[in-house]
Design a protein around this motif. Structure first.
Motif, PDB file in Angstrom:
ATOM      1  N   ILE A  93       0.826  -1.218   0.000  1.00 42.88           N
ATOM      2  CA  ILE A  93       0.000   0.000   0.000  1.00 42.88           C
ATOM      3  C   ILE A  93       0.857   1.263   0.000  1.00 42.88           C
ATOM      4  N   GLU A 104      -0.644   8.671  -0.697  1.00 45.55           N
ATOM      5  CA  GLU A 104      -1.238   8.696   0.643  1.00 45.55           C
ATOM      6  C   GLU A 104      -2.646   9.277   0.640  1.00 45.55           C
ATOM      7  N   ARG A 139      -4.986   6.417  -0.501  1.00 51.72           N
ATOM      8  CA  ARG A 139      -4.781   5.110   0.130  1.00 51.72           C
ATOM      9  C   ARG A 139      -6.017   4.637   0.889  1.00 51.72           C
TER      10      ARG A 139
END
Length: 334
Positions: free
Chosen positions: A283, A288, A291
């Motif tokens: 991931i 970010e 995510r």
């Protein structure tokens, strides 16, 4: 080099022959019989040994033969027994007896020091002393030593581990194992980097640990012999918990998981019933900002279609790794 399959031939030692002898001493011109028995032949014995974890010793050595027993001699001396042939085997080794009509399970090596007699040595022959009777005080008869038996075996190693890593090639299994243990499997950005199983001891706190196995990647059709799956799927059979790693960048993570489960079931109908955890790997490769949204969407698909819970992790960025280890340890304790 990791070798987990071999075929060997084993043969016990022949028994020593009994002796025909009579006492000949001064003042005893017609002494009685004093022929000793022959010694028993050695057996071939498999022994569980925790210091080895591969069958590499069988790469060039295919025949194991025990020593024969010594012949008996006069003065009632019994011949020495033949030395046993000892074959050390790693724990998790299955021994299958091969015959013309197929093969049968013979033994399963599961603990240190376990001994399994593969073939018995021939018995020692009786000396003429054994044949004395009221009607035959001077027998001139002795037995020849018993012939040994020989067998052919198939030796199959199935690694014993608490947790087995399952996933497609390049799903991040080796990276995860190397990040949480001292194991150093080969890691590269191409498929089938892992060509042999690796074991790592995972520490969870000061006095808690479990063993994790990294299995070479499975592809669709592995149960039919495609890729490396058929060669190593058997190592998953002895694990207590399965950890599925699904690449978060996969086109259809749910489909990938279903393919893996199908291949496990095709190889062994019991494998897809084991306790398991599903984790999205890599991931850290997702921006970010996106995510949480992406993992939530994939999680809802797993819940809706399979009623399975998942969580995301990154071995490189060490995201959710501690949570994963504690969850695995709890399942093992349960």
């Amino acid at each position: 080099m990791f070798i987990d399959y071999a075929r060997i031939r084993v043969q016990g030692g022949d028994g020593g022959a009994g002796c025909i002898s009579f006492r000949r001493e001064k003042f005893i011109p017609k002494g009685g019989p004093d022929g000793g028995d022959g010694g028993a032949g050695g057996s071939v014995i498999a022994v569980g040994d925790t210091s080895i974890n591969t069958l590499i010793q069988f790469r060039y050595t295919k025949l194991f033969k025990a020593d024969g027993g010594q012949n008996g001699s006069g003065n009632n001396r019994t011949g020495a027994c033949g030395e046993n042939a000892i074959i050390p085997l790693p724990l998790g080794t299955e021994i299958r007896l091969l015959a013309d009509d197929g093969k049968t399970m013979f033994a399963d090596i599961t603990y240190e020091g376990q001994q399994v007699v593969l073939v018995q040595g021939g018995r020692g022959g009786r000396g003429n002393t054994r044949f004395v009777s009221s009607t035959n005080q001077a027998p001139r008869r002795a037995d020849s030593g018993g012939s040994s038996t020989h067998n052919e075996f198939e030796i199959v190693l199935k690694l014993i581990a608490d947790v087995g890593l399952v996933g497609f090639p390049n799903a991040g299994k080796s990276t995860l194992l190397s990040s949480i243990s001292a194991a150093r499997p080969k890691i590269a950005d191409y498929e089938f980097t892992t060509l042999a199983p690796s074991l790592g001891v995972i520490q969870v706190g000061d006095y808690k640990s479990f063993v994790m196995a990294d299995i070479p990647g499975i592809i669709e059709g592995a149960s039919d012999g495609k890729g490396l799956g058929l060669q190593f799927l058997r190592h998953i059979q002895r694990t207590r918990v399965l950890l599925f790693l699904i690449d978060v960048n996969a086109i259809d993570p749910v489909h990938d998981y279903q393919v893996l489960m199908k291949e496990l079931h095709m190889h062994d109908p019991h494998l897809d019933r084991k306790r398991h955890i599903i984790a999205l790997s890599k991931i850290d490769t997702i921006p970010e900002n996106d995510r949480d949204e992406l993992t939530a969407m994939i999680s809802s698909e797993f819940k809706r279609e399979l009623e399975e819970d998942i969580f995301a992790l990154s071995s490189v960025a060490h995201i959710n790794i501690d949570r994963l280890l504690h969850r695995l340890y709890k399942i093992l304790q349960d």
